[in-house]
Enzyme design. Structure first.
Site, short mmCIF file in Angstrom:
data_model
loop_
_atom_site.label_atom_id
_atom_site.label_comp_id
_atom_site.label_asym_id
_atom_site.label_seq_id
_atom_site.Cartn_x
_atom_site.Cartn_y
_atom_site.Cartn_z
N VAL A 48 0.85 -1.20 0.00
CA VAL A 48 0.00 0.00 0.00
C VAL A 48 0.88 1.25 0.00
CG1 VAL A 48 -1.82 1.27 1.21
CG2 VAL A 48 -1.88 -1.23 1.13
N CYS A 49 1.96 1.22 0.77
CA CYS A 49 2.88 2.37 0.80
C CYS A 49 3.52 2.58 -0.57
CB CYS A 49 3.97 2.16 1.85
SG CYS A 49 3.34 2.06 3.54
N SER A 50 3.87 1.48 -1.21
CA SER A 50 4.46 1.59 -2.56
C SER A 50 3.49 2.25 -3.52
CB SER A 50 4.85 0.20 -3.08
OG SER A 50 5.93 -0.31 -2.34
#
Length: 163
Positions: A48-50
């Site tokens: 999700v951060c990516s």
């Protein structure tokens, strides 16, 4: 997605000095005079951060259009940030809130104590370093960029009205 309760809107953002590279440091107060977007996120290499940081990289010209600086902040170290940024093509600063772990995230009430990571929290600061907008999202939800862009547009509008 929920609003962050503290630090309150209008309140002066807590200053900090974090590593932005192996031999580089960035102090928030260095950026006074322009809007700043603080994007706290749990961890490099998280799917999700990516996606979230890749989206911000893609819309970086929009942030630049508003004169805003974008800073990604997590508890990962500078070498992890460097490898992740190179792998993902991220060009904006990724700051290491590494030691003492999560100190800056804690100052913004954006730290997930049980997991030892930053919340997925966003803050928009005005040119004077005051918080004008803040939001926290669940760790597994990409908050997107719409809220940030709306907040930056509002800052531009307010500045035009005052001028």
């Amino acid at each position: 997605m929920t609003d962050v309760g503290w630090p309150e809107r209008g309140r002066h953002a807590p200053d900090f000095c974090l590593r932005s590279g192996p031999d580089r440091w960035l102090t928030l107060s260095q950026l006074r005079g322009r809007p700043v977007v603080l994007a706290f996120y749990p961890a490099d290499w998280n799917p999700v951060c990516s996606d979230q940081m890749a989206l911000y990289q893609a819309v970086l010209p929009e942030f630049t259009h508003f004169g805003a600086a974008l800073l990604g902040i997590s508890v990962d170290g500078v070498w992890c940030h460097r490898a992740w940024a190179e792998d993902r093509g991220i060009t904006f600063p990724l700051l290491a809130d590494f030691e003492p772990k999560g100190e800056v995230a804690r100052a913004y009430h954006a730290y997930r104590l049980p997991e030892g990571v930053a919340e997925r929290a966003l803050f928009v600061l005005d040119r004077d370093g005051h918080i004008t907008w803040a939001q926290v999202s669940p760790p597994d939800v990409n908050p997107g960029a719409d809220g940030i862009l709306t907040a930056l547009e509002a800052l531009t509008y307010e500045r035009q009205v005052v001028s």
